[in-house]
Structure formats: structure tokens, C-alpha cells
Design a protein around this motif. Structure first.
Motif, PDB file in Angstrom:
ATOM      1  N   GLU A 218       0.821  -1.210   0.000  1.00 39.62           N
ATOM      2  CA  GLU A 218       0.000   0.000   0.000  1.00 39.62           C
ATOM      3  C   GLU A 218       0.858   1.265   0.000  1.00 39.62           C
ATOM      4  O   GLU A 218       0.500   2.261  -0.623  1.00 39.62           O
ATOM      5  N   LEU A 219       1.989   1.245   0.687  1.00 36.95           N
ATOM      6  CA  LEU A 219       2.910   2.381   0.597  1.00 36.95           C
ATOM      7  C   LEU A 219       3.430   2.526  -0.829  1.00 36.95           C
ATOM      8  O   LEU A 219       3.693   3.639  -1.300  1.00 36.95           O
ATOM      9  N   GLY A 220       3.561   1.397  -1.524  1.00 34.12           N
ATOM     10  CA  GLY A 220       4.022   1.433  -2.901  1.00 34.12           C
ATOM     11  C   GLY A 220       2.949   1.806  -3.902  1.00 34.12           C
ATOM     12  O   GLY A 220       3.234   1.906  -5.102  1.00 34.12           O
ATOM     13  N   ALA A 221       1.721   2.022  -3.437  1.00 26.42           N
ATOM     14  CA  ALA A 221       0.626   2.402  -4.334  1.00 26.42           C
ATOM     15  C   ALA A 221       0.200   3.851  -4.149  1.00 26.42           C
ATOM     16  O   ALA A 221      -0.723   4.310  -4.820  1.00 26.42           O
TER      17      ALA A 221
ATOM     18  N   GLN B 142       4.362  -0.780  -5.866  1.00 25.60           N
ATOM     19  CA  GLN B 142       5.771  -0.907  -6.256  1.00 25.60           C
ATOM     20  C   GLN B 142       6.652  -0.696  -5.023  1.00 25.60           C
ATOM     21  O   GLN B 142       6.587   0.341  -4.380  1.00 25.60           O
ATOM     22  N   SER B 143       7.471  -1.700  -4.729  1.00 22.92           N
ATOM     23  CA  SER B 143       8.252  -1.646  -3.498  1.00 22.92           C
ATOM     24  C   SER B 143       9.514  -2.488  -3.649  1.00 22.92           C
ATOM     25  O   SER B 143       9.692  -3.203  -4.639  1.00 22.92           O
TER      26      SER B 143
ATOM     27  N   GLY C  53       6.645  -8.812 -12.380  1.00 21.44           N
ATOM     28  CA  GLY C  53       6.637  -7.430 -11.922  1.00 21.44           C
ATOM     29  C   GLY C  53       7.741  -7.097 -10.954  1.00 21.44           C
ATOM     30  O   GLY C  53       7.665  -6.099 -10.232  1.00 21.44           O
ATOM     31  N   CYS C  54       8.787  -7.935 -10.926  1.00 24.36           N
ATOM     32  CA  CYS C  54       9.839  -7.765  -9.922  1.00 24.36           C
ATOM     33  C   CYS C  54      11.196  -8.052 -10.553  1.00 24.36           C
ATOM     34  O   CYS C  54      11.359  -9.020 -11.295  1.00 24.36           O
TER      35      CYS C  54
ATOM     36  N   GLY D 247       7.294   4.027  -7.947  1.00 24.70           N
ATOM     37  CA  GLY D 247       6.432   5.192  -7.837  1.00 24.70           C
ATOM     38  C   GLY D 247       6.099   5.882  -9.128  1.00 24.70           C
ATOM     39  O   GLY D 247       5.989   7.114  -9.170  1.00 24.70           O
ATOM     40  N   ARG D 248       5.872   5.111 -10.174  1.00 23.38           N
ATOM     41  CA  ARG D 248       5.557   5.732 -11.471  1.00 23.38           C
ATOM     42  C   ARG D 248       4.866   4.720 -12.366  1.00 23.38           C
ATOM     43  O   ARG D 248       4.991   3.510 -12.159  1.00 23.38           O
ATOM     44  N   PRO D 249       4.132   5.196 -13.368  1.00 20.74           N
ATOM     45  CA  PRO D 249       3.507   4.260 -14.308  1.00 20.74           C
ATOM     46  C   PRO D 249       4.561   3.380 -14.972  1.00 20.74           C
ATOM     47  O   PRO D 249       5.614   3.867 -15.388  1.00 20.74           O
ATOM     48  N   GLY D 250       4.287   2.102 -15.046  1.00 22.01           N
ATOM     49  CA  GLY D 250       5.241   1.175 -15.647  1.00 22.01           C
ATOM     50  C   GLY D 250       6.393   0.804 -14.738  1.00 22.01           C
ATOM     51  O   GLY D 250       7.309   0.087 -15.159  1.00 22.01           O
TER      52      GLY D 250
END
Length: 774
Positions: free
Chosen positions: A499-502, A538-539, A571-572, A595-598
């Protein structure tokens, strides 16, 4: 803390308003049922593969979701919908104008509506991806913490409740209770769970759902508990003569008996329900329709009762609403123990259409524009409209801080060192970093970072050990802190990490979240972390210490398969650096992808083994250093080239690189020339191999840099993990190969003995090289 729930009059919903809500409720029931029916019975299915869908599970949530969306929800609120109720969410979004009609026929079709709510793949608004039981339920807890964290760093995240619509069987998942019991959660007054208490699981009626036990567990955790058990009709009957006996009879009967009564005719009810003269008298006084309606009149299907519960929420602490429901309410399959995946027959669907005032021939018809129901939909859509997410600020992460480590160091210690260096070299980027640990901050070398940036708390708290000279790790809790520590529950850690990554996609505020845990527990945390990535979080996950290199810890704490987990996780990008400088470069590159699209997540596997940093042979020339850095970030680099053409190539990863170099020296003494390649990311190398074969679009230049065809030679791969992780490298140049690694549970011991036991010491490398070149 959120403000109180705004609404119209505090009194009960007016009769005319209730009538319109009921009309919308019926249409939501129809649409959600028809969406599933079309996917299974109308849409062509040439393969014959089961499509699936859950009409009964959706039906039990219709009243709750209608009351929530059309009466109480606000634009700033967020809702996690239980997986099997996704058709209800799509029906609601359709009525609100948020979903095009063409998608109603695409449930579980390629490119259509997903099986379960998905933030990243559904065409209509979805606040939380759900589907993996327990993870979607707890996500709003971590969403609330993430919102508070962002808001404490300058605002922009607003306020709002975080709702979870949870199936009662979902409470069997330990992830729910791990989250509920975390000390921070008791302070989150914006969290509201609504439990769909239908008392059925996939195959049966649950004999004893333990509602009172569940209530006690929530209360013990500091939650407000609201129970919505009976509807208005039953409450009216309770006031009549014999009403107390009726309440007692329903309260005392086991779940299976109650569910069986739902399937009874009026005559059967008159025979089975009474257990006393008082109750017999009440039952005899009721007509058949009233008797049938009464046995189904649970609070979770009463718009007034559900609305009263929403109005009673106390925003000073978390709230759970236990809403008693009937699985399949309103359908011909209501209450049947095997209705979980059942479908209405064509006749039953026609009967449903007639009862709710719609048509099988025109299933997607909207309300007439001039109707009160249409006006309610327009009014709700306006109320729930959200402003677009603001443009993302630029976060510039340096690629190279410029230090060249010397002496002996561990990759684990390099993590903390790099974060501290980042605060000086790029303070704006460092300010967006947030670290998380499950009670292992000091043992994973984050102590210096924690002392520097402090521990995050919504309110400043006194550090009672700030004047103790023997205290090394200072626990200064304040809103400016950048480190969060959860209890020893890895699922909670990665749930919050996701959630922090979203936050970049929710509020336009990107964070750079890093979660650190012992590598053996990566697999324990893998499912919720993977689901967070799927949902757009994203984290960076750091597993340390890792492998059998933490020899004294024994087999229970020696991770073997985690290198391949990182290789295989979508995704990693996974890295297992060998040297401190490799940690710096790969960590900075990973931060830059967040922290960005893609963007993509990353997994770093680190070690506590001290290694001589001069072995890295970092070039001193700036251009050569940059060339090395790009190779490290791309997945591999030549660490040592033998004079002339090599007889063998040794590809090593992580803590085992010293053994590879030592073996190369010994082989040279025997006249066998060995190249040594340091692999930093097997995943990136595999992507390059696939792209070279026409599968994907990854860069392939790293293969030519690390394994050039003109230096092709028999190959030995070695790592502190399962040997298959690097086995694919032999296919780059189609060479003979042997693969060393760990494929057994370990045991305690000194490093030399443990490496010898698993066959990953220098002797093993020399032997393997001699065998493969013979």
C-alpha cells in the motif's frame, strides 16, 4: 482521524427514499446475477471450460453494497470488495455510469471484467484488488496507514474511511487476525469491516460460526462491534405475544438447522419451527407469506438496519459490523448448502426478472431517465466523483553515490550505509524512502538509518531511553520519522509495503518503500507481496541474511529456494549482489523504478558474510566505472578474464563469489584458464535470453558483455541457493555445464564446514571445472 459520517436526517430513512433504494437494490441483484448467467449460459464457449462466477455469494452482499454506495459512501472513502461479489461492484458501477454496457457481457472473458476486483485490470473503478483470501480484507488497514503516512509528510492524501467487505469464511485466514492484532491498528478509526455473516463455506453450512467468539476477539483488539442480526419484520414479531420465544428459538438453533428452514415450505415451517406453546401461537397467527418472509428477515438484507449500523460507526476506533445474511438471498438457490457456484436455471432467471421488474430479453436496461431511481444514481455518481490524481512530482535518484568500499564488509551492512549516504547526496529522494521491519531493525543493520531518520508515528511519543548512554538504537517516534516497525508478522509487513508502494497512483505522492526481513521468511511473505505487486504496489523487499552462509543459524533458517523465487516473480527485478558497491548500484536502480507508471518492484537478497571488497576490482577510471555499474544493474559483469581464450567459465552469485575466485586461481596453477562472471540478477539475464529468442523485448547486450560468444567455454555455475537458478546460463552459448548450489536442508556449523557439506566450497568448484573440461 476522519470526521463523522455526513448524511441526511439522523432519523430512519424516509419511506419514499427507502422505496427508491429498494428499487435500486433489486436492480443490482438482477444485474449481478445476469452478468454471471451471461458468462456461463449465453456467451459462446467452444472449449467447454467452466467459466464460473458466484451468484449466491454476490446476492448476500447486494443490500449491504446498495446501502453503502447509494446512501453513505463519500468520494474520499475506499472500499475493498470481497472477491466473489465482484459482479455486484460492476453492477453498481454500471448504474453510476462508470462502466460501459459492453463490459457486462465480458465477465471472465479475455480483456473483460476480471474474475475478482482488480485495480490494474478492470475497466471500471476498483479501490483494492482482492481474490487471495485475507489479503484483500486487510488491505484497507494498510491503506489507512499509508494515507496517514503520506498526509504527515505534507498532506495531499485527504481523509476518508477504509471499508472492507469480508466474507465470514475469510475470517478463518490467519492474515486477518495478524492484522487486527497489530498495535497500530487499534488507532485507525477510519477502518470499517463489514462481515457478510452468511454462515456458509464452499461446500457446506458451517456448523458453528462462532459469532460471539468473533465478536469477543474484535472487542479484545479494541474494535467497536456492531451487530445487524434481524430485520424490521422480525423485530416487529418479537414485540408480539410469543415473540420472545421466537427470538430465543432462532438464537439457539444451530446454523445447519436454520439454513434448512430456509428451504422449507410454509407447511414444513409450521411443523419444524415451534418448540413451545408460545411460539406455536405466534406461528399459527401468521399467514404463509409472512412466515416465509420472517425466517429470511435478517439484518444484512434490511436497508434500514444496515443504514442504522453505518450511522452508528464510532470514528475514534476501528469498527466491525457483523451483518447476518442469507447466501443467495433473493434467488431460488437461497440457503442451499451447495449454492456457492450454482447457477439459476433459465426458468428461475425468468422468475427473478419478473420479481424485480426487468426482462431477460433486455437484461441491461437502465432506469428511465425521469425516474426517482435514475435520479438517485445520478446523485450518487456526483457525490462519489473523484478529482483526477495529480501529476507525479519528479523523484531524482542518483545512479552512483561515488564511494568505493574497501576492507571487509557485508552486503547487509551496505544496505544501511547506502541509505545513509542517500540522505546526504540526494536528500529529496531520501525523504521519500520509508523502511519497514518485523522487529529486526538492529539485526539487519538498519540501526544507523533508524537513528538518522527516526520512527514514524502519527503523534510524537516520548523516548524513555533517550538519556540512557548504553542505548545504541534510538527509538524516536514522531510524524517526521521514516521507519515503521510492525510485529513479527511478515504478512503485515508486505501488506503495508504494497500500500505504501501504491500511494503514487492513489494520491499522486510517490514513496520509495523498502521492507527488510530475514530471507528465510520471504516465502512466508511472498503471497501477499506478490498480490500487492499485482495490485500496482511498487516496493523493494530485502531478504537478509540469506542462504547457508548464515551457517550457525542451522537448517531452519537457511533459505534455499528464494533465488529462484526472485527469478520467477512477475513485476519484480531480483538482485543478489556480491559486493557493497553492487548493493549501492542495484538499490539505487531499484529505487529509481518505483512510484511511477510502468514501474517495477525489486527483491534484494543480501548476506552477513564479510567479504574483502578489493575482490570487486572496481575500475578507477570514471568511464570504466560507469560501464561496470551498467553491467551490474543489467544482471552480470565479467569479474575476471583469463589471458587468451578460457578453458572454463565460472558464473557465481552473491556470497559465493570468493570461492569462485579462489577456484580460478587454483585452476590457473594447473594450467586451466578460467573466466569468472559475477551474476547480480538471474531474472534479468533470463529475460535477455528470452528476448534473444524472440520472446519479449528486454535488452540483450548484457549477454554479450558477460558471456561473449568468442569466449564460450564449458560452464560451472554456483550460488548459495538452489542450483537450477543459474542452470539456464548454459543455453546462452550452448556449452557443457555443471551447476553447484544448495538443494538440501542445512545444519549448524562453521562456514567452511557448511560450504563443504553442500558442495559449494572452492574444492567443489575446482572439481566441477575439471570434470566439465575433461
Amino acid at each position: 482521524m476522519t470526521s463523522g459520517q455526513p448524511s441526511g436526517p439522523d432519523a430512519a430513512i424516509a419511506d419514499d427514499r427507502l422505496a427508491v433504494l429498494t428499487e435500486v437494490e433489486k436492480r443490482v441483484l438482477w444485474l449481478s446475477t445476469a452478468i454471471i448467467d451471461h458468462a456461463n449460459r449465453v456467451r459462446p464457449n467452444p472449449t467447454g471450460l467452466k467459466v464460473g462466477g458466484h451468484q449466491a455469494s454476490s446476492a448476500s452482499m447486494v443490500t449491504i453494497m446498495t446501502a453503502l454506495w447509494f446512501e453513505h459512501l463519500r468520494a474520499q472513502d475506499r472500499v475493498s470488495v470481497k472477491p466473489h461479489a465482484s459482479p455486484v461492484l460492476h453492477a453498481v458501477n454500471y448504474l453510476l455510469g462508470e462502466l460501459d454496457e459492453r463490459y457486462l457481457t465480458t465477465l471472465r472473458e479475455f480483456g473483460g471484467l476480471q474474475s475478482y476486483p482488480s485495480r490494474s485490470k478492470d475497466p471500471d473503478p476498483v479501490d483494492y484488488s482482492t481474490g487471495s483470501v485475507g489479503i484483500g480484507a486487510t488491505a484497507p488497514i494498510w491503506g489507512a496507514l499509508a494515507r496517514r503516512y503520506v498526509d504527515s509528510k505534507g498532506g495531499g492524501a485527504g481523509t476518508g474511511r477504509q471499508y472492507s467487505l469480508v466474507g465470514d469464511a475469510e475470517l478463518d485466514e490467519g492474515a486477518c487476525w495478524e492484522a487486527i492484532l497489530d498495535p497500530m491498528v487499534a488507532e485507525l478509526g477510519e477502518v470499517v469491516w463489514i462481515v457478510d455473516l452468511n454462515r456458509q463455506s464452499l461446500d457446506r453450512v458451517v456448523p458453528n460460526i462462532g459469532a460471539f467468539r468473533i465478536q469477543g476477539m474484535f472487542e479484545a483488539a479494541g474494535w467497536q462491534v456492531l451487530t445487524v442480526k434481524y430485520g424490521r419484520l422480525l423485530h416487529e414479531l418479537f414485540e408480539r405475544p410469543g415473540g420472545d420465544a421466537l427470538r430465543r428459538r432462532i438464537d439457539d438453533m444451530p446454523n445447519p438447522e436454520y439454513q434448512r428452514l430456509l428451504r422449507c415450505t410454509p407447511a414444513q415451517l409450521r411443523e419444524r419451527l415451534p418448540d413451545s406453546p408460545e411460539l406455536q401461537g405466534l406461528v399459527d397467527a401468521l399467514d404463509d407469506d409472512t412466515l416465509l418472509a420472517a425466517i429470511r428477515n435478517l439484518g444484512g438484507h434490511d436497508l434500514q438496519a444496515v443504514g442504522d449500523a453505518f450511522r452508528a460507526i464510532d470514528d475514534t476506533r476501528p469498527t466491525v459490523i457483523l451483518a447476518y445474511t442469507v447466501k443467495g438471498h433473493g434467488l431460488a438457490t437461497a440457503g442451499h448448502p451447495q449454492n456457492h457456484s450454482s447457477l439459476l436455471t433459465a426458468d428461475q432467471l425468468g422468475e427473478l426478472a419478473a420479481s424485480v421488474g426487468t426482462s431477460v430479453d433486455d437484461p441491461w436496461a437502465r432506469f428511465a431517465d425521469d425516474s426517482a431511481a435514475a435520479e438517485l444514481c445520478r446523485e450518487t455518481a456526483t457525490r462519489l466523483h473523484r478529482a483526477p490524481v495529480p501529476a507525479l512530482p519528479t523523484v531524482d535518484v542518483p545512479t552512483d553515490i561515488g564511494r568505493t568500499p574497501s576492507g571487509k564488509a557485508t552486503t547487509q551492512a551496505a544496505l544501511g550505509r547506502t541509505l545513509l549516504d542517500l540522505t546526504r547526496s540526494a536528500p529529496e529522494a531520501a525523504a521519500r524512502v520509508v523502511t519497514l521491519c518485523p522487529d529486526v531493525s538492529s539485526s539487519t543493520n538498519l540501526g544507523g538509518w533508524v537513528n538518522k531518520v527516526g520512527v514514524w508515528s502519527a503523534d510524537e511519543r516520548r523516548d524513555w531511553f533517550d538519556d540512557d548512554p548504553e542505548t545504541i538504537l534510538h527509538w524516536r517516534e514522531r510524524p517526521t520519522g521514516q521507519h515503521l516497525e510492525l510485529g513479527i508478522a511478515e504478512g503485515n509487513l508486505v501488506g503495508l509495503l504494497g500500500e505504501l508502494g501504491a500511494t503514487w497512483s492513489r494520491w499522486g505522492q510517490p514513496l520509495l518503500p523498502i521492507g527488510v526481513l530475514y530471507d528465510p521468511f520471504v516465502e512466508r511473505a511472498l503471497e501477499p507481496w506478490s498480490f500487492g505487486i499485482y495490485a500496482g504496489g511498487q516496493s523493494i523487499l530485502v531478504g537478509t541474511p540469506s542462504g547457508v552462509s548464515l551457517a550457525p543459524e542451522g537448517g531452519a533458517h537457511q533459505s534455499v529456494t528464494t533465488p529462484s523465487v526472485g527469478l520467477e516473480q512477475p513485476g519484480c527485478t531480483t538482485y543478489e549482489p556480491a559486493f557493497a558497491i553492487d548493493v549501492e548500484w542495484t538499490l539505487l536502480a531499484s529505487l529509481a523504478r518505483l512510484g511511477r507508471p510502468g514501474g517495477t518492484s525489486a527483491y534484494l537478497r543480501l548476506s552477513t558474510r564479510p567479504i574483502d571488497q578489493t575482490l570487486a576490482a572496481v575500475p578507477t577510471d570514471p568511464a570504466a566505472r560507469e560501464r561496470r555499474r551498467t553491467q551490474v544493474v543489467a544482471g552480470a559483469y565479467p569479474l575476471r578474464r583469463a589471458p587468451g581464450k578460457p578453458d572454463v567459465t565460472i558464473a557465481a552469485m552473491g556470497a559465493i563469489v570468493p570461492e569462485a575466485l579462489a577456484a580460478a586461481d587454483r585452476l590457473a596453477e594447473q594450467g586451466i584458464a578460467a573466466d569468472v562472471v559475477c551474476v547480480t540478477s538471474p531474472g534479468l539475464l533470463f529475460d535477455a535470453v528470452q528476448a534473444r529468442a524472440g520472446h519479449g523485448d528486454a535488452d540483450t547486450w548484457v549477454l554479450d558483455a558477460a558471456f561473449p560468444a568468442h569466449r564460450a567455454a564449458p560452464l560451472v555455475t554456483i550460488l548459495d541457493g538452489h542450483p537450477h537458478t543459474l542452470a539456464f546460463l548454459a543455453g546462452i552459448n550452448q556449452v557443457r555445464a555443471t551447476h553447484l548450489g544448495v538443494s538440501r536442508f542445512g545444519q549448524s556449523g562453521d562456514l567452511e564446514s557448511v560450504y563443504r557439506h553442500h558442495g559449494i566450497d572452492a574444492d567443489a568448484v575446482v572439481t566441477a571445472a575439471l570434470d566439465v573440461t575433461d
